[in-house]
Design an enzyme around this catalytic site. Structure first.
Site, mmCIF file in Angstrom:
data_model
loop_
_atom_site.group_PDB
_atom_site.id
_atom_site.type_symbol
_atom_site.label_atom_id
_atom_site.label_comp_id
_atom_site.label_asym_id
_atom_site.label_seq_id
_atom_site.Cartn_x
_atom_site.Cartn_y
_atom_site.Cartn_z
ATOM 1 C CG ASN A 1 -0.375 0.715 2.409
ATOM 2 O OD1 ASN A 1 -0.429 1.937 2.519
ATOM 3 N ND2 ASN A 1 0.219 -0.060 3.330
ATOM 4 C CE LYS B 1 2.502 -0.178 12.949
ATOM 5 N NZ LYS B 1 1.078 -0.322 12.502
ATOM 6 C CG ASN C 1 4.222 1.139 9.580
ATOM 7 O OD1 ASN C 1 3.534 0.635 8.698
ATOM 8 N ND2 ASN C 1 3.958 2.324 10.103
ATOM 9 C CB SER D 1 3.686 5.758 7.384
ATOM 10 O OG SER D 1 3.193 5.719 6.058
ATOM 11 C CG PHE E 1 -0.455 9.370 7.264
ATOM 12 C CD1 PHE E 1 -0.510 8.064 7.713
ATOM 13 C CD2 PHE E 1 0.599 10.169 7.702
ATOM 14 C CE1 PHE E 1 0.452 7.547 8.571
ATOM 15 C CE2 PHE E 1 1.570 9.669 8.566
ATOM 16 C CZ PHE E 1 1.502 8.362 8.998
ATOM 17 C CG ASN F 1 3.057 4.477 1.917
ATOM 18 O OD1 ASN F 1 3.868 4.075 1.080
ATOM 19 N ND2 ASN F 1 2.288 3.662 2.624
ATOM 20 C CB THR F 2 4.203 10.655 4.887
ATOM 21 O OG1 THR F 2 2.807 10.335 4.876
ATOM 22 C CG2 THR F 2 4.372 12.161 5.051
#
Length: 352
Positions: free
Chosen positions: A111, A211, A240, A173, A115, A175-176
């Site tokens: 994915n 996390k 994560n 994460s 966010f 993805n940022t």
């Protein structure tokens, strides 16, 4: 898995993954999905995690119900605790679609959501409106266009933290852009200081977890452990999703984003064991990554986890995986005449 759940999964897997995800949330919120009804529990399964009494040590990881639309239903799915979010101070759409990909042969997903969420105000109201029951945590995120991402985490605590039973600082994460830079020792210490200050200003003062990513070096993991202990953090969630693609194949293997599911198990469990050693078992650890069977769950606990979280396995095995795993854990604890405290960390050396 019953027939209704099997048919439902088959139908969902014929749809685009993100559409299927949304439909599953809608079905839960509408009360049309089969639920266990209450947490699976026994004297062997009950634990205290960072001051929270849990019916069992198996939770739902953040990322499934990002906006808290199905909290009450998920609280009745057998879990001992659940986590929603990530929530950012302001709503944001996330990254362009498509951004969710199934790797069915490997029981994995990739994915790059970024966010996507309705914002802390909306999610906080849903948290406040939930029924009583198991602990519900809130995963904290930062807006993509923020000039001060550390401040964003503190803002979410101020806006919605009082409605949650625990909060998780998500600095892992992938993805940022540049978010993972906040896992460095100095940056993480400064960030946690701001989050803990915001938490201490609340009447409820929920536990604070952090996390982390599975892609950290051994030295970086040791630094995280040191920062967490010095800050008085209540727990660490490991881990994560990963940016690694070792052993991954198929048409979606090259997609950008975080990989989760079965291929993550060994990497995330080794990080867990390293953290257990680095913290001398003094900080509660929540093991996440690749749990799809009772043996996987057992190994996370042996590696040092006080509790675990699952998510990706639900995509392939359905929501009923939670009560199946939890009941299996209870049975095995009884058969082997061992308690959860005795099991925790008993196999750390096997993973180092």
């Amino acid at each position: 898995m019953n027939l209704i759940e099997k048919l439902g999964l088959t139908a969902l897997h014929r749809l685009d993954p993100e559409r299927a995800h949304d439909l599953s949330i809608r079905a839960l919120a509408a009360g049309v999905a089969p639920l266990h009804g209450k947490p699976v529990t026994s004297d062997r399964l009950r634990i205290n995690l960072a001051g929270m009494d849990l019916a069992n040590p198996v939770g739902l990881a953040a990322g499934y119900d990002k906006n808290g639309r199905a909290i009450d239903a998920l609280m009745k799915s057998g879990f001992g605790f659940i986590e929603i979010g990530a929530a950012t101070p302001r709503p944001q759409p996330g990254n362009p679609k498509p951004r969710l990909f199934r790797l069915t042969d490997q029981q994995a997903i990739i994915n790059r959501f970024g966010f996507n969420n309705e914002g802390a105000e909306v999610i906080g109201r849903r948290l406040a409106a939930r029924s009583s029951g198991i602990p519900v945590g809130l995963n904290l995120g930062a807006n993509k266009d923020s000039d001060d991402r550390a401040e964003d985490f503190a803002k979410v605590v101020s806006i919605a933290g009082a409605k949650a039973d625990f909060v998780t600082v998500n600095v892992s994460s992938p993805n940022t852009e540049r978010l993972r830079d906040l896992q460095g020792a100095d940056a993480l210490a400064a960030l946690l200081d701001r989050v803990l200050t915001a938490r201490d200003a609340l009447n409820s003062q929920p536990p604070v977890f952090v996390k982390i990513a599975p892609d950290l070096s051994d030295a970086e993991i040791s630094q995280v452990a040191s920062v967490a202990r010095n800050a008085g953090l209540d727990g660490i969630i490991a881990t994560n999703t990963t940016l690694g693609r070792d052993g991954i194949h198929g048409s979606h293997a090259g997609q950008a984003g975080g990989l989760s599911g079965r291929p993550l198990f060994e990497k995330s469990t080794r990080v867990l064991a390293l953290l257990h050693k680095a913290t001398d078992g003094q900080i509660p650890l929540i093991g996440v990554g690749g749990i799809s069977s009772l043996d996987d769950l057992w190994e996370k606990l042996r590696a040092g986890a006080s509790a675990v979280q699952i998510y990706s396995a639900m995509i392939y095995q359905g929501l009923s995986i939670a009560p199946r795993l939890i009941q299996g854990l209870d049975d095995r604890l009884g058969q082997r005449a061992i308690t959860l405290p005795e099991l925790r960390g008993s196999g750390t050396k096997d993973w180092l």
